[in-house]
Design an enzyme around this catalytic site. Structure first.
Site, PDB file in Angstrom:
ATOM      1  N   TYR A 113      54.730 126.819  23.282  1.00 51.54           N
ATOM      2  CA  TYR A 113      54.229 128.138  23.674  1.00 51.54           C
ATOM      3  C   TYR A 113      52.802 128.334  23.144  1.00 51.54           C
ATOM      4  O   TYR A 113      51.931 128.817  23.852  1.00 51.54           O
ATOM      5  CB  TYR A 113      55.156 129.238  23.147  1.00 51.54           C
ATOM      6  CG  TYR A 113      56.505 129.267  23.841  1.00 51.54           C
ATOM      7  CD1 TYR A 113      56.693 129.992  25.012  1.00 51.54           C
ATOM      8  CD2 TYR A 113      57.585 128.562  23.328  1.00 51.54           C
ATOM      9  CE1 TYR A 113      57.931 130.006  25.657  1.00 51.54           C
ATOM     10  CE2 TYR A 113      58.828 128.565  23.958  1.00 51.54           C
ATOM     11  CZ  TYR A 113      58.990 129.290  25.125  1.00 51.54           C
ATOM     12  OH  TYR A 113      60.206 129.282  25.761  1.00 51.54           O
ATOM     13  N   ASN A 122      43.751 131.743  24.981  1.00 52.99           N
ATOM     14  CA  ASN A 122      43.971 132.685  23.882  1.00 52.99           C
ATOM     15  C   ASN A 122      45.056 132.143  22.967  1.00 52.99           C
ATOM     16  O   ASN A 122      46.241 132.354  23.191  1.00 52.99           O
ATOM     17  CB  ASN A 122      44.370 134.062  24.434  1.00 52.99           C
ATOM     18  CG  ASN A 122      44.552 135.078  23.326  1.00 52.99           C
ATOM     19  OD1 ASN A 122      44.524 134.732  22.136  1.00 52.99           O
ATOM     20  ND2 ASN A 122      44.752 136.332  23.694  1.00 52.99           N
ATOM     21  N   ASN A 136      58.046 134.232  35.540  1.00 48.72           N
ATOM     22  CA  ASN A 136      57.598 133.209  36.481  1.00 48.72           C
ATOM     23  C   ASN A 136      58.373 133.303  37.796  1.00 48.72           C
ATOM     24  O   ASN A 136      59.573 133.106  37.814  1.00 48.72           O
ATOM     25  CB  ASN A 136      57.812 131.830  35.833  1.00 48.72           C
ATOM     26  CG  ASN A 136      57.533 130.694  36.784  1.00 48.72           C
ATOM     27  OD1 ASN A 136      56.847 130.858  37.785  1.00 48.72           O
ATOM     28  ND2 ASN A 136      58.087 129.528  36.463  1.00 48.72           N
ATOM     29  N   CYS A 144      58.031 126.202  33.923  1.00 47.98           N
ATOM     30  CA  CYS A 144      58.258 126.906  32.656  1.00 47.98           C
ATOM     31  C   CYS A 144      59.318 126.205  31.804  1.00 47.98           C
ATOM     32  O   CYS A 144      59.369 126.420  30.594  1.00 47.98           O
ATOM     33  CB  CYS A 144      58.611 128.364  32.894  1.00 47.98           C
ATOM     34  SG  CYS A 144      60.011 128.634  33.956  1.00 47.98           S
ATOM     35  N   HIS A 145      60.118 125.325  32.433  1.00 50.31           N
ATOM     36  CA  HIS A 145      61.109 124.583  31.630  1.00 50.31           C
ATOM     37  C   HIS A 145      60.436 123.562  30.709  1.00 50.31           C
ATOM     38  O   HIS A 145      61.081 123.049  29.807  1.00 50.31           O
ATOM     39  CB  HIS A 145      62.119 123.883  32.553  1.00 50.31           C
ATOM     40  CG  HIS A 145      61.498 122.927  33.528  1.00 50.31           C
ATOM     41  ND1 HIS A 145      60.925 123.339  34.716  1.00 50.31           N
ATOM     42  CD2 HIS A 145      61.332 121.586  33.485  1.00 50.31           C
ATOM     43  CE1 HIS A 145      60.459 122.279  35.358  1.00 50.31           C
ATOM     44  NE2 HIS A 145      60.677 121.211  34.638  1.00 50.31           N
ATOM     45  N   SER A 150      57.513 125.098  18.948  1.00 51.29           N
ATOM     46  CA  SER A 150      56.730 124.151  18.138  1.00 51.29           C
ATOM     47  C   SER A 150      57.613 123.352  17.185  1.00 51.29           C
ATOM     48  O   SER A 150      57.248 122.273  16.753  1.00 51.29           O
ATOM     49  CB  SER A 150      55.638 124.885  17.371  1.00 51.29           C
ATOM     50  OG  SER A 150      56.202 125.937  16.623  1.00 51.29           O
ATOM     51  N   GLU A 173      63.692 114.757  33.711  1.00 54.93           N
ATOM     52  CA  GLU A 173      62.307 114.295  33.750  1.00 54.93           C
ATOM     53  C   GLU A 173      62.043 113.137  32.778  1.00 54.93           C
ATOM     54  O   GLU A 173      60.991 112.514  32.825  1.00 54.93           O
ATOM     55  CB  GLU A 173      61.350 115.456  33.462  1.00 54.93           C
ATOM     56  CG  GLU A 173      61.432 116.526  34.536  1.00 54.93           C
ATOM     57  CD  GLU A 173      60.326 117.559  34.453  1.00 54.93           C
ATOM     58  OE1 GLU A 173      59.430 117.413  33.607  1.00 54.93           O
ATOM     59  OE2 GLU A 173      60.363 118.509  35.251  1.00 54.93           O
TER      60      GLU A 173
END
Ligand SMILES: [Zn+2]
Length: 175
Positions: A113, A122, A136, A144-145, A150, A173
């Site tokens: 994120y 930003n 979304n 967004c998946h 972090s 993926e």
């Protein structure tokens, strides 16, 4: 405003509702009944129209993209046209986040994120990125998946109701 039509299509992650006008897609999302409890993925499920309403036929490019994403991802081409009335050129932070994600985070990649906030201009806006992900309108297309925490946690999908779907997509993926 646009005159829109919509279709329900089968897919490996369940039925998708796709809405579109003559200019392009308005939205794509899983049907509302899919959640972590009811999610039954089927990687062999083909992309097929189950039903449609409205006068406009679903863009072939959308069906092709979905087919390629699930069944032949090495040949993934550029995404189908999005209606400019949905993704305008005006530079809201939210749209900027969607565009940044779409253009910079590709199949098999992930981003946090915070990294996405920084990429979008930003670095302090990780929370706003979270909001942009929940809003979304183009599930799968705007990936967004691929946005994770972090600390390595996958984070929430659909406000936390479809985390199994996010896990399935990330795993898909990595194959
Ligand atoms: Zn439109």
């Amino acid at each position: 405003m646009c005159e829109t039509s919509s279709s329900i299509c089968s897919s490996p992650i369940g039925d998708l509702i796709i809405s579109y006008c003559q200019k392009g897609l308005h939205s794509i999302c899983q049907i509302s009944t899919i959640n972590d409890q009811s999610f039954i993925p089927d990687e062999n499920q083909t992309i097929e129209i189950q039903s449609s309403s409205g006068k406009i036929p679903i863009p072939k490019s959308c069906l092709n993209w979905l087919h390629t994403y699930f069944h032949s991802p090495n040949h993934l081409a550029k995404i189908p046209e999005l209606c400019p009335n949905i993704v305008s050129k005006n530079d809201s932070f939210q749209e900027n986040v969607w565009r940044t994600l779409l253009n910079n985070v590709h199949f098999g990649q992930t981003v946090t994120y915070g990294q996405l906030a920084e990429l979008a201009g930003n670095k302090n806006a990780a929370r706003a990125v979270g909001t942009a992900m929940r809003c979304n309108p183009f599930q799968l297309l705007v990936p967004c998946h691929r946005v994770i925490r972090s600390n390595g946690d996958i984070g929430n999908y659909s406000g936390g109701k479809r985390n199994n779907v996010k896990y399935w997509l990330l795993n898909h993926e990595q194959k």
